[in-house]
Enzyme design. Structure first.
Site, PDB file in Angstrom:
ATOM      1  N   TRP A  63     -10.730 -14.726  28.416  1.00 33.85           N
ATOM      2  CA  TRP A  63     -11.278 -15.350  27.538  1.00 33.85           C
ATOM      3  C   TRP A  63     -11.798 -16.836  28.108  1.00 33.85           C
ATOM      4  CZ3 TRP A  63     -11.216 -20.196  24.955  1.00 33.85           C
ATOM      5  CH2 TRP A  63     -12.220 -20.016  24.249  1.00 33.85           C
ATOM      6  N   HIS A  64     -10.645 -17.324  29.066  1.00 37.08           N
ATOM      7  CA  HIS A  64     -10.927 -19.012  28.987  1.00 37.08           C
ATOM      8  C   HIS A  64     -11.674 -18.797  30.792  1.00 37.08           C
ATOM      9  CE1 HIS A  64      -7.923 -20.445  26.662  1.00 37.08           C
ATOM     10  NE2 HIS A  64      -8.383 -21.191  26.828  1.00 37.08           N
ATOM     11  N   GLY A  65     -11.949 -17.709  31.311  1.00 37.40           N
ATOM     12  CA  GLY A  65     -12.493 -17.763  32.474  1.00 37.40           C
ATOM     13  C   GLY A  65     -12.641 -16.218  33.082  1.00 37.40           C
ATOM     14  N   PHE A  72     -16.484 -22.836  28.760  1.00 42.12           N
ATOM     15  CA  PHE A  72     -14.939 -21.374  27.916  1.00 42.12           C
ATOM     16  C   PHE A  72     -15.841 -20.823  27.808  1.00 42.12           C
ATOM     17  CE2 PHE A  72     -11.414 -24.746  29.639  1.00 42.12           C
ATOM     18  CZ  PHE A  72     -11.957 -24.124  31.384  1.00 42.12           C
TER      19      PHE A  72
END
Length: 468
Positions: free
Chosen positions: A329-331, A468
């Site tokens: 999800w962050h990247g 993000f």
């Protein structure tokens, strides 16, 4: 538009607050909500108006799916059939949101890796990540699940638009639930100007502004330089610690400003940041860091996977899977996936250690946790796997240990020594907000923080979580 900019602080924020309460005072409650929703859309469009249709399309899609879920459950006489039909609608709604996120956030990542595996040469899409897409997508997924469970109902389109776009949380969270947000806009007392909330909000906003523009942006210079060039033992640790503290003050600064700005409207956003570097284990860290994301991962991923209901081995598997998804999800990158894997494995090790019944001194537990977090941030921040390995080799001493401190490293070390007590020992912004009482001393502190921040605000930079 950035919180840490002159247009927001001196024009946008005061005008939106003033008009909102003027309309409410004249008993134009619906107009006040419309004003705030339109202002939030303008706030989003300031970055790139070409992505406004994307946001509006996402809102329209999820509002329609939510209405279908509500209608299915309200008018069906066959509850079993209704449940099955509602579940199909929910799956379609979640799939639509996830596909949107995959297209904009992960399409190029998949193209690169498929090309590397197959030898195909497929041109990249080179899509610009729409601002806040992860946050408004997760917020709406949570709404659909809550609507399916009967925990959320929204029949008014303006209310729904305001729920999604309310600008203090739109770009980087917190990730909200409909039930904790919209009732506040309908409270009669909330529509009246409140000097106590205003003073508290300004105080917290100024703390957040100072964290961002004075501390985080100063440390960013050393973190960026270190991650680009560091290879030795000392400079690698200075780079890693600079980023560790930069991210802390950048994200907590955004959270403070979001909470402070919302308080001006008599809206209390949920706590999202609770001194995470005071944590004494990994589970404790995730109860303190990005708390609304942790809540989302627990409620909408970990528990649906089975949580801890199907035995120890399945529970440990679910933990790792949840944190892998959190990392992704962050990247879109293998370093983010590996960062998530490390935290998932860390949770598993903690669980297994707890079963041994062996305790360790609290200070030692804190030190191990903080070092683990600092090391894992390297993979979170590194632009590539090679950069991460270069830093890791330096930090582990594999590139040699030379303890002579270069004069260029003295400044970041001195800054970190000064700010470390704030991070590890002082009360955080949420605690200060609870105990806040307007007085002359608080006004002076607020004014000093604000004036110093204005001296640094010319070097405007985005918040890290915007990526993000």
């Amino acid at each position: 538009m950035l919180f840490n900019s002159y247009p927001f602080i001196f024009v946008f924020l005061p005008i939106t607050v003033l008009v909102y309460f003027m309309l409410n005072r004249l008993r134009y409650g619906l107009a006040a909500k419309c004003w705030l929703a339109l202002s939030s859309l303008f706030f989003y469009s300031w970055w790139n108006i070409s992505y406004l249709p994307l946001l509006l399309g996402s809102i329209a899609f999820n509002y329609a799916v939510g209405r279908l879920l509500q209608a299915r459950q309200a008018h069906s006489l066959d509850q079993t059939a209704s449940r099955r039909g509602a579940k199909g609608i929910l799956i379609a709604g979640i799939s639509g949101n996830v596909l949107l996120l995959i297209y904009y956030k992960y399409a190029d990542f998949f193209i690169v890796n498929i090309g590397a595996a197959t030898g195909w040469e497929v041109p990249l899409l080179n899509l610009v990540l729409p601002l806040g897409i992860s946050f408004f997508t997760f917020t709406q997924i949570a709404y659909l699940v809550d609507a399916y469970k009967g925990k959320a109902r929204e029949y008014n389109l303006i209310n729904y638009v305001l729920f999604v776009t309310f600008y203090p949380h739109l770009i980087a969270g917190p990730i909200l639930h409909h039930g904790e947000m919209m009732p506040q806009f309908d409270r009669v007392r909330g529509k009246l100007w409140d000097w106590g909330n205003a003073a508290n909000g300004i105080f917290i906003f100024c703390i957040g502004l100072f964290k961002k523009v004075v501390i985080a942006d100063t440390l960013a210079v050393y973190a960026n330089t270190g991650f680009d060039t560091a290879s030795g033992f000392v400079d690698s640790w200075v780079a890693a610690l600079s980023y560790t503290f930069q991210l802390y003050f950048d994200f907590s600064g955004y959270t403070d400003m979001a909470i402070g700005a919302a308080l001006l409207f008599n809206i209390r956003l949920p706590q999202n940041f609770n001194s995470p570097y005071k944590a004494v284990n990994i589970q404790d860290f995730w109860r303190r860091w990005h708390m609304t994301l942790s809540r989302f991962l627990r409620d909408y991923i970990y528990i649906p996977l089975g949580g801890n209901r199907r035995g120890e081995a399945i529970m440990l598997r679910n933990l790792v899977l949840t944190f892998l998804i959190g990392g992704l999800w962050h990247g879109a990158g293998w370093t983010f996936l590996f960062w998530g894997l490390l935290h998932g494995v860390g949770q598993v090790i903690q669980r297994l250690w707890g079963k041994l019944g062996i305790t360790m001194p609290r200070v030692l537990a804190w030190a191990i946790t903080f070092v683990f977090i600092t090391v894992t941030w390297v993979f979170f921040r590194a632009e590539s796997w090679a950069d991460a390995m270069r830093l890791m080799k330096g930090m582990s001493g594999l590139s040699g240990i030379h303890l002579n401190l270069d004069t260029a490293l003295l400044e970041p070390v001195a800054i970190m020594i000064l700010i470390a007590p704030i991070v590890f020992f002082c009360r955080n912004s949420s605690e200060l907000s609870v105990s806040f009482r307007p007085n002359f001393r608080q006004a002076v502190v607020c004014a000093v923080l604000f004036v110093i921040s204005l001296m640094y605000i010319t070097r405007i930079s985005e918040f890290l979580y915007f990526n993000f």
